[in-house]
Write an enzyme that holds these catalytic residues in place. Sequence first.
Site, PDB file in Angstrom:
ATOM      1  N   GLU A  54       0.777  -1.302   0.054  1.00 29.11           N
ATOM      2  CA  GLU A  54      -0.007  -0.072   0.056  1.00 29.11           C
ATOM      3  C   GLU A  54       0.745   1.174  -0.049  1.00 29.11           C
ATOM      4  OE1 GLU A  54      -0.419  -2.562   2.149  1.00 29.11           O
ATOM      5  OE2 GLU A  54      -2.261  -3.323   1.311  1.00 29.11           O
ATOM      6  N   HIS A 123      -9.938  -5.776   8.956  1.00 26.13           N
ATOM      7  CA  HIS A 123     -10.449  -5.324   7.398  1.00 26.13           C
ATOM      8  C   HIS A 123     -11.339  -4.405   7.499  1.00 26.13           C
ATOM      9  CE1 HIS A 123      -8.099  -8.678   6.277  1.00 26.13           C
ATOM     10  NE2 HIS A 123      -8.463  -8.628   4.978  1.00 26.13           N
TER      11      HIS A 123
END
Lengths: 321, 339
Positions: A54, A123
Site C-alpha cells: 500500500e 479489514h
Amino acid sequence: MTTITVYDAMAQALAEEMRRDARVLMFGEGVATKRAELLAEFGSTRVRNTPLAEGIIAGTAVGAAATGLRPVIDLLFAPFLCYAMDELVNSAGKLRYLSGGQFEFPLVAIAMTGAGWAVGSQHNHNVEAWFAHAPGLKVVMPSNAADFKGLLKSAVRDDNPVLFFVDIGLLYQPGEVPDGETLVPLGQAAIARPGQDVTLVSYAKTVPVCLQAADALAAEGIAAEVIDLRTIKPLDEAMVLASARRTGRVVVVHEASRTCGVGAEVAALVAEHAFDSLKAPVRRVTGPDAPPPASYPLEQAFVPGVDAIAEAVRALVRKLH
Amino acid sequence: MNPVSPAAAARAAASATTPSAVIPRLDQPEALLEAMLLIRAYELRLSARSAQGGTPSTCTAVGQEAAAVGVVSVLTADDLILTNHRSAGHLLARGADPGRMMAEVLGRRDGYCKGKSGSLHISVRELGVVLTSTIVGGELSLATGVALSQTMLGRPGIVACFFGDGAAGEGIFHESLNLAAVWKLPILYVCENNEWQAFVHRRETMVGERIAARAAPYGIASATVDGNDVDAVRTAARAAIDSIRDSGEPFLLELLTYRLRGHFEPDDQAYVNAAELAAWQARDPIERLKARLLAGGGFTTGDLNGIDARVNARIDAAMAFAEASPWPDTSDLLTDIYA
C-alpha cells in the site's frame, strides 16, 4: 433513472471519467483483475495490478498526481491505509503547502470499511476521522448508488487528494441512478428526509438506518429530518447549522467509534454556532470505542441500530415536555 | 462533456513540469569545482549562523559535494530530481539561487517555498527539483509516480532519486525498487552512502557493506563508486543513465562518501570515531579536485583563490538578500492548503 448497485455505479463513474480524460488511470491490488471491463476498454497502461504494497501504491499515486496524471487507487480495506499514511498524510496532504503551492495532487484513494462481511477489525475499521483531521485532504463517504457515482466523478475531477470510503454493507445495494451525466459536488450535504422536530446527522450505511428510525418516529408524531453529510471534509457546516437552528435538536449517528469521531466535530460545531437554538443537548449514537469484531451478532451490535437512534430522539423530545 | 485528448493532456502536463529556469552547464573542471565550493560555503555559512543561535538549523552534506555535483552535472534539463533533507548540494548544482534558498531557510517570503518549507523540504519546480520530502524514504515512495508520469505522458527525461543508506533501511525502499523494476520505470536511484543514519553508524544497522547489493534481487542493475571523486561519479552516472535509456529499466548507483558534520546543526559529533573522521577528512572531495587541477589541469593557486573569492562573494550577497527579505504575511498561514 436506472437501478444499479453501488459497485456498478462506481464502475460507471470510473469508465466515464477515464473516457473523458486521458490522464486518469487506475491501479491497486487486483484492480485489473476485478475491473476487467476497464482493462478491456482502457488497456493495461491505464488499468494496472500492483504488488500488495500500500505504501508504494499510494506514493506512486502522489508522485504521478503532482506531475500530470490523475490516478485513482484501490487500497482494498481501510485498515490497510495505515501502510499508506505517510504517502497520503505527509506527502499528498502537506507537500503543496510546504512547497508554497508548487504542486497539486489530483488523486482518489478508495478503501472499503464497515460491518457486513464479518471480516474483523483488521479489514473493517472506520478511520474516516483520522483523515479529516489531517490537513490538505478531502474525505468522502456516500450512502447510496447515485451519490457514489456522482461523488466519485467529482472526486476524480478534483485537484486535491480525496479519500473515498466505501461502506462494505452498501456495496451491492441497488439504487436509482440518473441517466446521463451525474455530478455531485464535494462538500455538499443532502437532506435525505425533511422534518421539523429533530435533526439526525449521519453518513454512509447509517443514513438508511436513520431513515428507518425516522419512519418509526413519524408513527409517534415526531418528524425527524435526516441529513446525509456525503462529504466528511469539507463539512457542509451551513446545512447542518441551518437544520439545527430549525429543529433545535440534533442527534449525530455514525458507525465509527465515538471518541474524536465525526460526531464530536458536528456536536462542537452546533454548540459553537447554534447553541441558542438548541432545546436539548446534542446526542451521539455511534459505534463503541472497541475494535470491530468478526462474529455476526457482535458485528451487528457494533453498528447503531434503529432502536438506539429512535430512543435517543425520544429522550431529547421528552426533555422539552 | 469536455473530452481531453491524450495528446492535449500530454502537452498540458509537459508544459507544467518541464524545467523552465536556467540550468547551468557543469562540464568543465572549473565549473565543477566552483559548484562544489558554493555548496560547501553555503552550508558552512548557515552552520556558523545556527551555532550562534537565532537561525534555524540545517542538515548538511558537507563532504558529499562530489556526489551531488557529479550526478546532477550529467543530468539533462528534461530530467527530474527528487531529494531529501540533505538537499543543498542537489539544489545548488542544479542552479538554484543560494539567496532564495537562504531566504527559505530563514523562513522569509522570497524563499523558494515562501518560507513554508524552511531548510527541510525545498522544492524548485522550475528547475525540475520536485516533491522534496524530509520523511526518510519519502523520495523513494514518490519517485515511482514521477517516473510513471514521464513514461505515460511521453516525456524524455529520467528521474534521479537521491537517498541515503538510512533510507535504504525503510520498507518503502524495497517497495519502490520492486515496483520500478516490474513497471520498468526510468529511475536513477542514487544512494549517497555517507555511513551515518542520523546519530547511528551504518555498521550498527546493516549486515554487509553495500546498499547496491540490494538491487540484484529485484533485477535492477547497479554500480558502486567512490563518491568523493567527482570525475568517477560523473563517469558512473553517465553509464547508469545510458543503461536506463537503453534498457528502459531503473538503475541503482551507490556513491561511497561520508558526512563530515553532524546530523543536525549544531552537533558536537562526540559520537563519531575520531580516526574514522580524520581518514575521511583526508579524502575531502574538494581538496582532491583542487590537488588534481593543480597537478595536471593547468590551474594555479591564484586561479583557485579567484574561484574561492567569487564563491564567497556570492554567499555574502545571498545572505544579505535573505536577511533583507521580509517575513511572510501571517495571512499566508492559510494559503496553499488546497488547490
